[in-house]
Design an enzyme around this catalytic site. Structure first.
Site, PDB file in Angstrom:
ATOM      1  N   CYS A 146      32.048 -18.002   6.185  1.00 51.00           N
ATOM      2  CA  CYS A 146      31.525 -18.246   8.016  1.00 51.00           C
ATOM      3  C   CYS A 146      31.503 -16.612   8.705  1.00 51.00           C
ATOM      4  O   CYS A 146      31.045 -16.219   9.375  1.00 51.00           O
ATOM      5  CB  CYS A 146      32.733 -19.165   8.548  1.00 51.00           C
ATOM      6  SG  CYS A 146      32.326 -20.785   7.932  1.00 51.00           S
ATOM      7  N   ALA A 172      34.208 -23.790  -0.372  1.00 50.39           N
ATOM      8  CA  ALA A 172      35.114 -24.408   0.407  1.00 50.39           C
ATOM      9  C   ALA A 172      35.511 -25.280  -0.184  1.00 50.39           C
ATOM     10  O   ALA A 172      36.885 -25.540  -1.026  1.00 50.39           O
ATOM     11  CB  ALA A 172      34.730 -23.851   1.250  1.00 50.39           C
ATOM     12  N   ALA A 173      34.561 -26.460  -0.069  1.00 50.65           N
ATOM     13  CA  ALA A 173      35.272 -27.582  -0.786  1.00 50.65           C
ATOM     14  C   ALA A 173      35.673 -28.297  -2.013  1.00 50.65           C
ATOM     15  O   ALA A 173      36.857 -28.318  -2.718  1.00 50.65           O
ATOM     16  CB  ALA A 173      34.398 -28.809  -0.767  1.00 50.65           C
ATOM     17  N   ASP A 198      29.545 -29.362   1.896  1.00 49.94           N
ATOM     18  CA  ASP A 198      28.019 -29.575   2.712  1.00 49.94           C
ATOM     19  C   ASP A 198      26.500 -30.297   1.599  1.00 49.94           C
ATOM     20  O   ASP A 198      25.618 -30.689   2.390  1.00 49.94           O
ATOM     21  CB  ASP A 198      27.371 -27.935   2.603  1.00 49.94           C
ATOM     22  CG  ASP A 198      27.618 -27.440   3.602  1.00 49.94           C
ATOM     23  OD1 ASP A 198      29.179 -27.606   4.251  1.00 49.94           O
ATOM     24  OD2 ASP A 198      27.493 -25.736   3.946  1.00 49.94           O
TER      25      ASP A 198
HETATM   26  C1  LIG Z   1      26.787 -16.656   7.264  1.00 42.39           C
HETATM   27  C2  LIG Z   1      27.203 -18.092   7.407  1.00 42.39           C
HETATM   28  C3  LIG Z   1      28.076 -18.990   8.115  1.00 42.39           C
HETATM   29  C4  LIG Z   1      28.636 -19.532   8.991  1.00 42.39           C
HETATM   30  N1  LIG Z   1      29.527 -19.530   9.675  1.00 42.39           N
HETATM   31  C5  LIG Z   1      30.135 -21.092   9.835  1.00 42.39           C
HETATM   32  C6  LIG Z   1      31.434 -21.108  10.948  1.00 42.39           C
HETATM   33  O1  LIG Z   1      31.050 -20.297  12.163  1.00 42.39           O
HETATM   34  N2  LIG Z   1      31.893 -22.285  11.062  1.00 42.39           N
HETATM   35  C7  LIG Z   1      31.675 -23.948  10.130  1.00 42.39           C
HETATM   36  O2  LIG Z   1      32.121 -24.504  10.305  1.00 42.39           O
HETATM   37  N3  LIG Z   1      30.603 -23.097   9.133  1.00 42.39           N
HETATM   38  C8  LIG Z   1      29.530 -22.238   8.614  1.00 42.39           C
HETATM   39  N4  LIG Z   1      28.927 -21.863   8.278  1.00 42.39           N
HETATM   40  C9  LIG Z   1      29.122 -23.248   7.110  1.00 42.39           C
HETATM   41  C10 LIG Z   1      30.605 -22.999   6.318  1.00 42.39           C
HETATM   42  O3  LIG Z   1      30.069 -21.731   5.474  1.00 42.39           O
HETATM   43  C11 LIG Z   1      29.739 -24.058   4.975  1.00 42.39           C
HETATM   44  O4  LIG Z   1      30.055 -25.793   5.556  1.00 42.39           O
HETATM   45  C12 LIG Z   1      30.529 -24.153   3.927  1.00 42.39           C
HETATM   46  O5  LIG Z   1      30.786 -22.546   3.072  1.00 42.39           O
HETATM   47  C13 LIG Z   1      30.736 -24.927   2.769  1.00 42.39           C
HETATM   48  O6  LIG Z   1      31.146 -25.310   1.742  1.00 42.39           O
HETATM   49  P1  LIG Z   1      30.716 -25.412   0.065  1.00 42.39           P
HETATM   50  O7  LIG Z   1      31.844 -25.365  -0.577  1.00 42.39           O
HETATM   51  O8  LIG Z   1      31.102 -27.221   0.815  1.00 42.39           O
HETATM   52  O9  LIG Z   1      29.465 -25.202  -0.640  1.00 42.39           O
HETATM   53  P2  LIG Z   1      28.809 -24.080  -0.387  1.00 42.39           P
HETATM   54  O10 LIG Z   1      29.695 -22.780   0.843  1.00 42.39           O
HETATM   55  O11 LIG Z   1      27.078 -23.981  -0.310  1.00 42.39           O
HETATM   56  O12 LIG Z   1      29.380 -23.738  -1.704  1.00 42.39           O
HETATM   57  C14 LIG Z   1      29.141 -24.270  -2.759  1.00 42.39           C
HETATM   58  C15 LIG Z   1      28.534 -23.603  -4.212  1.00 42.39           C
HETATM   59  O13 LIG Z   1      28.653 -24.197  -5.566  1.00 42.39           O
HETATM   60  C16 LIG Z   1      27.486 -23.462  -5.984  1.00 42.39           C
HETATM   61  N5  LIG Z   1      26.728 -24.358  -7.030  1.00 42.39           N
HETATM   62  C17 LIG Z   1      26.279 -25.129  -6.618  1.00 42.39           C
HETATM   63  N6  LIG Z   1      25.212 -25.804  -7.548  1.00 42.39           N
HETATM   64  C18 LIG Z   1      26.151 -25.038  -8.842  1.00 42.39           C
HETATM   65  C19 LIG Z   1      25.580 -25.483  -9.897  1.00 42.39           C
HETATM   66  N7  LIG Z   1      25.193 -26.697 -10.527  1.00 42.39           N
HETATM   67  N8  LIG Z   1      27.109 -24.918 -10.872  1.00 42.39           N
HETATM   68  C20 LIG Z   1      27.726 -24.066 -10.286  1.00 42.39           C
HETATM   69  N9  LIG Z   1      27.922 -23.229  -8.981  1.00 42.39           N
HETATM   70  C21 LIG Z   1      27.323 -24.464  -8.714  1.00 42.39           C
HETATM   71  C22 LIG Z   1      27.219 -22.742  -5.309  1.00 42.39           C
HETATM   72  O14 LIG Z   1      26.304 -21.020  -5.691  1.00 42.39           O
HETATM   73  C23 LIG Z   1      28.347 -22.107  -4.785  1.00 42.39           C
HETATM   74  O15 LIG Z   1      28.916 -20.861  -4.399  1.00 42.39           O
HETATM   75  C24 LIG Z   1      28.511 -21.027   8.259  1.00 42.39           C
HETATM   76  C25 LIG Z   1      27.608 -20.434   6.423  1.00 42.39           C
HETATM   77  C26 LIG Z   1      26.865 -19.428   6.049  1.00 42.39           C
HETATM   78  C27 LIG Z   1      26.296 -19.004   5.265  1.00 42.39           C
END
Ligand SMILES: Cc1cc2nc3c(=O)[nH]c(=O)nc-3n(C[C@H](O)[C@H](O)[C@H](O)COP(=O)(O)OP(=O)(O)OC[C@H]3O[C@@H](n4cnc5c(N)ncnc54)[C@H](O)[C@@H]3O)c2cc1C
Length: 449
Positions: free
Chosen positions: A43, A11-12, A277
């Site tokens: 989500c 996402a981010a 996150d």
């Molecule tokens: C089942 C579920 C349902 C959800 N429902 C909701 C909802 O209804 N509403 C809501 O607001 N939020 C919801 N969320 C939360 C939302 O999905 C997260 O807040 C969001 O995905 C965060 O995005 P992100 O990019 O910060 O992190 P992430 O989605 O965790 O993505 C980070 C990525 O970085 C990769 N990564 C990490 N370290 C490394 C590394 N060293 N090298 C290479 N890659 C790496 C990880 O494998 C991952 O793919 C839900 C989450 C889940 C799991």
């Protein structure tokens, strides 16, 4: 040409890459992502689990690696970032398919590493049911129940209850085990009780105030000694920010345990940003750092980080913790602070709990909305709300989130000019009914004097 490296592309990270690309077509942008898939909606995973035909896996993916490549974004999929060398401005990576190592030099770096489920604290019997977590799209195949058997869900937060619903709708016998005395225990009791009653009404067994002691060959054993049959155990009892890379590089971790960032998503290291996150946010009411791992926050922070990676000067305005969860069509939502949180933050909270219809009482589809509203006694500013019901919960909580964001008082909310027609709302929307009750009433002059 500046070289931007982004670690994490869900996402981010994906939002930041697209934003930086739009703002500056001349940048070299590289996204390092350990999974094969990226830019997807985590989500949506519980809904795909429940209805794989209606919501196929591919529909959760906003952009494939090829689509990002067409935007001039280089995706290193199935590659893990293993270390960051700040002095050398380099990320050390390993290709997970072939084991090859390499180096990605950067001018500016974004950490978008997200969060990971907390590992089960109990003993796992290798001959027992698989214990799985639901975080990444890559998890989904392991999370499908082997047959229409029995599933134990450990943890009664949003992901636990959404998964419990998904398993039940697939025909499984579902037991949900929650360590605390009630679901959503930080919210008023009536909210957690309503969610629990809805789950039970759909045949899900809820065991609160209880922990798993171990898994056994036939299922899980609770600390009470009871054994619950299970062919699958879903561990959904909390997540933690993925900060290992940042910590090892000497980047500051905040009081919440997530990466400390300023309003521009800058970390303590020059030219290194964090979003989503893995990063903290600032609460708009308390002005304190908080960790709110939510999808909309990750996207909004990613957008700010993307602007700034591309040389902009965007600021993230903070969070209120607004969220909504659906359980078999019953919605539970919150925004801002609870009375206890407001008290701890130094406010003087007053609260009211009302139950009022979502539409004009006589209209089909009108359903009761239970709303708990919190305000600050001296300033009368609205501080927080939690609501539960089957209709109009999104509207109710979004009115109040907007009111809190804008610093409105209960007087303002009671007088808001909102849309009214019987199929959509009563004359006074539920937030207005509650706000009116929190307005001080003029005292009548004592008679007979
Ligand atoms: C089942 C579920 C349902 C959800 N429902 C909701 C909802 O209804 N509403 C809501 O607001 N939020 C919801 N969320 C939360 C939302 O999905 C997260 O807040 C969001 O995905 C965060 O995005 P992100 O990019 O910060 O992190 P992430 O989605 O965790 O993505 C980070 C990525 O970085 C990769 N990564 C990490 N370290 C490394 C590394 N060293 N090298 C290479 N890659 C790496 C990880 O494998 C991952 O793919 C839900 C989450 C889940 C799991």
């Amino acid at each position: 040409m500046a070289r931007i490296v982004i670690i994490g592309g869900v996402a981010a990270g994906a939002k930041a890459a697209m934003t930086a690309r739009r703002r500056n077509p001349g940048l070299e942008i590289v996204v390092i992502q350990e999974d094969a898939e990226l830019a997807y909606s985590a989500c949506g995973i519980p809904y795909h689990l429940a209805q794989p035909e209606t919501i196929p896996r591919a529909r959760l993916i906003a952009r494939t690696a090829d689509e990002l490549a067409r935007e001039g974004i280089v995706v290193r999929a199935r590659v893990r970032a293993e270390a960051i060398e700040l002095g050398a401005r380099a990320v050390f990576v390993r290709d997970l398919e072939h084991g090859r190592t390499g180096v990605e030099p950067f001018d500016r770096l974004l950490l978008a590493t997200g969060a990971a489920p907390i590992a089960p604290p109990y003993w796992i019997d290798a001959a027992g049911p698989p214990v799985v977590t639901l975080r990444r799209l890559a998890d989904i195949d392991r999370c499908r129940p082997p047959d229409t058997g029995s599933v134990v869900v450990v943890g009664g937060g949003p992901i636990g209850v959404e998964a419990a619903e998904a398993y039940r709708s697939l025909g499984c016998r579902v037991t949900l085990v929650e360590r605390l005395p009630r679901l959503f225990a930080s919210l008023p009791d009536s909210i957690g009780d309503a969610v629990q009653a809805e789950l039970e009404r759909h045949g899900i067994r809820i065991i609160t105030d209880s922990s798993v002691a171990r898994t056994v060959r036939t299922g899980v054993e609770l600390e009470s000694g009871e054994t619950i049959p299970a062919s699958l155990v879903l561990q959904a009892a909390g997540i933690r920010p993925r900060t290992e890379l940042a910590e090892a590089a000497g980047i500051r971790i905040g009081t919440t345990g997530a990466i400390a960032v300023d309003r521009r998503q800058r970390t303590s290291a020059v030219g290194v940003y964090a979003a989503g996150d893995c990063a903290e946010s600032r609460h708009r009411l308390t002005d304190r750092p908080v960790w709110l791992p939510l999808g909309d926050v990750a996207n909004r922070q990613g957008r700010v980080a993307g602007e700034n990676l591309a040389g902009g000067d965007a600021e993230f305005p903070g969070v209120l913790g607004t969220m909504i969860v659906s359980v078999f069509g019953l919605a539970m939502a919150r925004t801002g602070l609870t009375a206890i949180e407001a008290d701890r933050a130094g406010f003087e909270p007053i609260g009211v709990e009302v139950t009022a219809p979502s539409r004009a009482r006589y209209m089909p589809g009108a359903e009761p909305i239970r709303l708990c509203l919190v305000a600050d006694r001296p300033s009368r500013r609205v501080l927080g709300a939690a609501a539960v019901g089957r209709d109009g919960i999104g509207r109710t909580i979004d009115i109040l989130a907007t009111a809190i964001w804008a610093g409105l008082t209960v007087d303002d909310v009671a007088e808001l000019d909102l849309a009214y027609a019987p199929p959509y709302s009563p004359v006074f929307a539920v937030p207005q009914v509650a706000a009116e009750l929190l307005r001080p009433k003029p005292r009548l002059a004592p008679s007979g004097g």
